[in-house]
Structure formats: C-alpha cells, structure tokens
Design a protein around this motif. Structure first.
Motif, PDB file in Angstrom:
ATOM      1  N   ASN A 242      -6.077   4.203  14.056  1.00  0.00           N
ATOM      2  CA  ASN A 242      -5.211   4.538  12.997  1.00  0.00           C
ATOM      3  C   ASN A 242      -4.149   3.401  12.887  1.00  0.00           C
ATOM      4  O   ASN A 242      -3.279   3.545  12.068  1.00  0.00           O
ATOM      5  N   GLN A 243      -4.109   2.548  13.723  1.00  0.00           N
ATOM      6  CA  GLN A 243      -2.950   1.426  13.990  1.00  0.00           C
ATOM      7  C   GLN A 243      -3.433   0.420  14.668  1.00  0.00           C
ATOM      8  O   GLN A 243      -4.123   0.108  15.584  1.00  0.00           O
ATOM      9  N   TYR A 244      -2.915  -1.062  14.226  1.00  0.00           N
ATOM     10  CA  TYR A 244      -3.266  -2.029  14.740  1.00  0.00           C
ATOM     11  C   TYR A 244      -2.410  -3.136  14.544  1.00  0.00           C
ATOM     12  O   TYR A 244      -1.915  -3.354  13.538  1.00  0.00           O
ATOM     13  N   ARG A 245      -1.955  -4.066  15.546  1.00  0.00           N
ATOM     14  CA  ARG A 245      -0.937  -5.187  15.221  1.00  0.00           C
ATOM     15  C   ARG A 245      -1.639  -6.493  15.767  1.00  0.00           C
ATOM     16  O   ARG A 245      -2.192  -6.409  16.885  1.00  0.00           O
ATOM     17  N   ILE A 246      -1.225  -7.403  14.857  1.00  0.00           N
ATOM     18  CA  ILE A 246      -1.629  -8.868  15.322  1.00  0.00           C
ATOM     19  C   ILE A 246      -0.382  -9.773  15.378  1.00  0.00           C
ATOM     20  O   ILE A 246       0.147  -9.733  14.390  1.00  0.00           O
ATOM     21  N   PHE A 247      -0.046 -10.296  16.573  1.00  0.00           N
ATOM     22  CA  PHE A 247       1.034 -11.286  16.582  1.00  0.00           C
ATOM     23  C   PHE A 247       0.591 -12.881  16.587  1.00  0.00           C
ATOM     24  O   PHE A 247      -0.570 -13.186  16.876  1.00  0.00           O
ATOM     25  N   ARG A 248       1.416 -13.636  16.012  1.00  0.00           N
ATOM     26  CA  ARG A 248       1.056 -15.089  16.198  1.00  0.00           C
ATOM     27  C   ARG A 248       2.398 -15.610  16.830  1.00  0.00           C
ATOM     28  O   ARG A 248       3.434 -15.157  16.572  1.00  0.00           O
ATOM     29  N   PHE A 249       2.279 -16.748  17.467  1.00  0.00           N
ATOM     30  CA  PHE A 249       3.133 -17.452  18.253  1.00  0.00           C
ATOM     31  C   PHE A 249       3.567 -18.815  17.755  1.00  0.00           C
ATOM     32  O   PHE A 249       2.448 -19.448  17.429  1.00  0.00           O
ATOM     33  N   ASP A 250       4.669 -19.155  17.981  1.00  0.00           N
ATOM     34  CA  ASP A 250       5.191 -20.709  17.738  1.00  0.00           C
ATOM     35  C   ASP A 250       4.860 -21.444  19.100  1.00  0.00           C
ATOM     36  O   ASP A 250       4.501 -20.868  20.208  1.00  0.00           O
ATOM     37  N   SER A 251       5.054 -22.755  19.153  1.00  0.00           N
ATOM     38  CA  SER A 251       4.671 -23.556  20.221  1.00  0.00           C
ATOM     39  C   SER A 251       5.476 -23.284  21.617  1.00  0.00           C
ATOM     40  O   SER A 251       5.123 -23.871  22.596  1.00  0.00           O
ATOM     41  N   ASP A 252       6.660 -22.477  21.299  1.00  0.00           N
ATOM     42  CA  ASP A 252       7.506 -22.099  22.460  1.00  0.00           C
ATOM     43  C   ASP A 252       6.877 -20.863  23.022  1.00  0.00           C
ATOM     44  O   ASP A 252       7.495 -20.091  23.990  1.00  0.00           O
ATOM     45  N   GLY A 253       6.009 -20.101  22.326  1.00  0.00           N
ATOM     46  CA  GLY A 253       5.517 -18.683  22.603  1.00  0.00           C
ATOM     47  C   GLY A 253       6.291 -17.609  22.044  1.00  0.00           C
ATOM     48  O   GLY A 253       5.914 -16.632  22.472  1.00  0.00           O
ATOM     49  N   ALA A 254       7.352 -17.781  21.427  1.00  0.00           N
ATOM     50  CA  ALA A 254       8.007 -16.755  20.374  1.00  0.00           C
ATOM     51  C   ALA A 254       7.029 -16.315  19.455  1.00  0.00           C
ATOM     52  O   ALA A 254       6.402 -16.931  19.014  1.00  0.00           O
ATOM     53  N   ILE A 255       7.442 -15.028  19.115  1.00  0.00           N
ATOM     54  CA  ILE A 255       6.849 -14.367  17.976  1.00  0.00           C
ATOM     55  C   ILE A 255       7.220 -15.242  16.600  1.00  0.00           C
ATOM     56  O   ILE A 255       8.277 -15.547  16.345  1.00  0.00           O
ATOM     57  N   LYS A 256       6.316 -15.631  15.915  1.00  0.00           N
ATOM     58  CA  LYS A 256       6.479 -16.128  14.408  1.00  0.00           C
ATOM     59  C   LYS A 256       5.821 -15.372  13.573  1.00  0.00           C
ATOM     60  O   LYS A 256       6.215 -15.377  12.122  1.00  0.00           O
ATOM     61  N   ALA A 257       4.855 -14.477  13.769  1.00  0.00           N
ATOM     62  CA  ALA A 257       4.504 -13.560  12.600  1.00  0.00           C
ATOM     63  C   ALA A 257       3.876 -12.411  13.452  1.00  0.00           C
ATOM     64  O   ALA A 257       3.389 -12.127  14.252  1.00  0.00           O
ATOM     65  N   CYS A 258       4.044 -11.071  12.663  1.00  0.00           N
ATOM     66  CA  CYS A 258       3.255  -9.777  13.089  1.00  0.00           C
ATOM     67  C   CYS A 258       2.744  -9.297  11.698  1.00  0.00           C
ATOM     68  O   CYS A 258       3.282  -9.070  10.856  1.00  0.00           O
ATOM     69  N   PHE A 259       1.421  -8.788  12.101  1.00  0.00           N
ATOM     70  CA  PHE A 259       0.533  -8.125  10.848  1.00  0.00           C
ATOM     71  C   PHE A 259       0.217  -6.972  11.307  1.00  0.00           C
ATOM     72  O   PHE A 259      -0.293  -6.628  12.424  1.00  0.00           O
ATOM     73  N   THR A 260       0.855  -5.711  10.712  1.00  0.00           N
ATOM     74  CA  THR A 260       0.684  -4.478  11.276  1.00  0.00           C
ATOM     75  C   THR A 260      -0.504  -3.703  10.275  1.00  0.00           C
ATOM     76  O   THR A 260      -0.045  -3.640   9.075  1.00  0.00           O
ATOM     77  N   PHE A 261      -1.453  -3.157  10.675  1.00  0.00           N
ATOM     78  CA  PHE A 261      -2.417  -2.103  10.096  1.00  0.00           C
ATOM     79  C   PHE A 261      -2.244  -0.720  10.212  1.00  0.00           C
ATOM     80  O   PHE A 261      -2.122  -0.488  11.414  1.00  0.00           O
ATOM     81  N   ILE A 262      -1.921  -0.048   9.308  1.00  0.00           N
ATOM     82  CA  ILE A 262      -2.010   1.438   9.453  1.00  0.00           C
ATOM     83  C   ILE A 262      -2.958   2.042   8.522  1.00  0.00           C
ATOM     84  O   ILE A 262      -2.859   2.081   7.308  1.00  0.00           O
ATOM     85  N   ARG A 263      -3.847   2.978   9.234  1.00  0.00           N
ATOM     86  CA  ARG A 263      -4.644   3.908   8.557  1.00  0.00           C
ATOM     87  C   ARG A 263      -4.052   5.123   8.490  1.00  0.00           C
ATOM     88  O   ARG A 263      -3.983   5.761   9.555  1.00  0.00           O
TER      89      ARG A 263
ATOM     90  N   GLY B 259       0.832  -1.220   0.095  1.00  0.00           N
ATOM     91  CA  GLY B 259      -0.098   0.182   0.102  1.00  0.00           C
ATOM     92  C   GLY B 259       0.902   1.220   0.009  1.00  0.00           C
ATOM     93  O   GLY B 259       0.245   2.496   0.307  1.00  0.00           O
ATOM     94  N   VAL B 260       2.156   1.042  -0.088  1.00  0.00           N
ATOM     95  CA  VAL B 260       2.829   2.303  -0.352  1.00  0.00           C
ATOM     96  C   VAL B 260       3.882   2.391  -1.423  1.00  0.00           C
ATOM     97  O   VAL B 260       3.897   1.362  -2.104  1.00  0.00           O
ATOM     98  N   THR B 261       4.558   3.487  -1.653  1.00  0.00           N
ATOM     99  CA  THR B 261       5.568   3.536  -2.726  1.00  0.00           C
ATOM    100  C   THR B 261       6.884   2.707  -2.475  1.00  0.00           C
ATOM    101  O   THR B 261       7.317   2.266  -1.190  1.00  0.00           O
ATOM    102  N   ASP B 262       7.755   2.545  -3.484  1.00  0.00           N
ATOM    103  CA  ASP B 262       8.858   1.598  -3.407  1.00  0.00           C
ATOM    104  C   ASP B 262       9.787   2.404  -2.431  1.00  0.00           C
ATOM    105  O   ASP B 262      10.377   1.747  -1.502  1.00  0.00           O
ATOM    106  N   GLU B 263       9.758   3.597  -2.426  1.00  0.00           N
ATOM    107  CA  GLU B 263      10.654   4.450  -1.531  1.00  0.00           C
ATOM    108  C   GLU B 263      10.283   4.133  -0.143  1.00  0.00           C
ATOM    109  O   GLU B 263      11.180   4.074   0.734  1.00  0.00           O
ATOM    110  N   THR B 264       8.984   4.149   0.091  1.00  0.00           N
ATOM    111  CA  THR B 264       8.506   4.103   1.568  1.00  0.00           C
ATOM    112  C   THR B 264       8.892   2.622   2.304  1.00  0.00           C
ATOM    113  O   THR B 264       9.245   2.475   3.280  1.00  0.00           O
ATOM    114  N   VAL B 265       8.674   1.615   1.063  1.00  0.00           N
ATOM    115  CA  VAL B 265       8.953   0.273   1.475  1.00  0.00           C
ATOM    116  C   VAL B 265      10.402   0.279   1.859  1.00  0.00           C
ATOM    117  O   VAL B 265      10.894  -0.317   2.895  1.00  0.00           O
ATOM    118  N   GLY B 266      11.266   0.816   1.127  1.00  0.00           N
ATOM    119  CA  GLY B 266      12.702   1.069   1.678  1.00  0.00           C
ATOM    120  C   GLY B 266      13.019   1.271   2.927  1.00  0.00           C
ATOM    121  O   GLY B 266      13.712   1.017   3.678  1.00  0.00           O
TER     122      GLY B 266
END
Length: 217
Positions: free
Chosen positions: A114-135, A42-49
């Motif tokens: 204007n922002q929200y994060r969802i985390f997913r965890f592995d069997s040991d409780g460590a973070i394995k994924a994060c989804f960040t939403f920014i309005r 959802g952003v320009t290549d420059e912002t991705v960088g």
C-alpha cells in the motif's frame, strides 16, 4: 494546553545502527542535500495542505529548507495517491521520471503493497529526490490524514532502513492524535547536523548520531 508525547529513553547506538541497516546487512544513511520542493497528486487541496504542513514542520525540526522550485527537477519530493497500482502507468510522463515503472507496478500489485518510496541521490550521495506512492487501501483509508501525512513525510526526510519501522511506528499517540516520537525527533535533528556528512556507509556513523542525540536530552 498542548500535550507532548511521553518521554522515551534515548536510542542506543545499536538501535540507531539498526534503523539504517538494510535487510541485506548494508549500513546506509542519507539525508537531503538540497531544499525540498514538494508536490502532491491525487488528493484534495485540503489534504495537500496537510501533507505540506507535515513537511514544513519536519523542516523546522531539522533546520532544513524548503523552496519554490528545484533548478534541476522543478519539484523533488513527489507524493502520488492512487486507488489501485494500475493507475500509475496511466499517469502522464511518470515513466520518464521512473523508467522502471511497469515492472515496479507489477511487483507492487503482486505484493499487495500500500506504499512505496523511491529515492534519487546526487554525486555526494545526498538525497536529491523522493517519489512516494500510496495506495489508499482499507487500512490506510481509516488513518487520519494528519497521521498519514506525518508518517509518510518522516520516512521521506531520511533514508531509513527498509526494515526500520516494521515493528514500531516513528509516531506515538498523544491523546487522540499522533505525534512524532521524541527519540525519533532527536535522531532526525542529529541527522541534519551540518557537521555530519549527508551520506554515510560506515556503521560508525551511528555513534556520531548517538553522540548528538545525547546532547539534545
């Protein structure tokens, strides 16, 4: 000559505990347990960088790794920029990653978030994924891309409390730019000490983190 953020007193054990104690009183700490593979929508290549540069800098800070692909998920740190929350359900296949996407979108709209994060965890409780939403509302639209990127990535690198930065940002102004606060930088380095567990639910973990930030002073 590059300026550095002003020195701050190290965080106390109580302050560290508060940063990982949720609004319901539960202490919960977690860090990433696998290399980070970011992708930005959802952003320009420059912002991705700029965003990927912020992730890289924090991985250097914490001695954590990045990778080209995650064997389970492909990409495991996803950042979505939208103009309106109603765009989320229209994103192809997002409902596969976020089964609760419909109700979540309604809650975000009702809250005016204007922002929200969802985390997913592995069997040991460590973070394995994060989804960040920014309005990108009027407030965030006025924030420099570098500041927005660093702030968002700091909050995606560690599972902070849902109230952690309500009263004070993890960033500090250095001249006309924002930089990570030295005390938060020390805490993030301590969080990734390989001797410590990747997840902890006992508040005594704050003392172990404090002991390691002290060594960094």
């Amino acid at each position: 000559m590059t300026e550095t953020p002003p020195s701050l007193a190290p965080l106390t054990p109580e302050a560290i505990e508060a940063l990982f104690t949720r609004a319901d009183g539960q202490f919960l700490f977690a860090r990433w347990g696998r290399p980070i593979v970011p992708v930005v929508f959802g952003v320009t290549d420059e912002t991705v960088g700029v965003l990927k540069g912020a992730i890289e800098a924090l991985c250097v800070l914490t001695s954590h790794k990045m990778a080209e692909t995650d064997p389970e998920l492909g990409a495991n740190m996803m950042v979505f920029f939208v103009r309106d929350w109603s765009e989320l359900p229209e994103t192809p296949n997002l409902d596969r990653l976020i089964p609760e996407l419909g109700p979540l979108t309604e809650r975000l709209e009702q809250a005016g978030a204007n922002q929200y994060r969802i985390f997913r965890f592995d069997s040991d409780g460590a973070i394995k994924a994060c989804f960040t939403f920014i309005r990108m509302d009027e407030h965030l639209a006025d924030v420099p891309a570098e500041t927005l990127a660093l702030n968002q990535m700091v909050q995606a690198m560690v599972l902070w409390s849902d109230t952690a930065f309500q009263d004070a940002s993890p960033l500090a102004m250095v001249g006309d730019r924002a930089a990570l606060r030295p005390d938060i930088a020390d805490l993030m380095r301590a969080s990734y000490d390989p001797v410590l567990p990747a997840m902890a639910q006992d508040s005594s973990h704050a003392l172990r983190l404090f002991a390691r930030t002290g060594k960094l002073q």
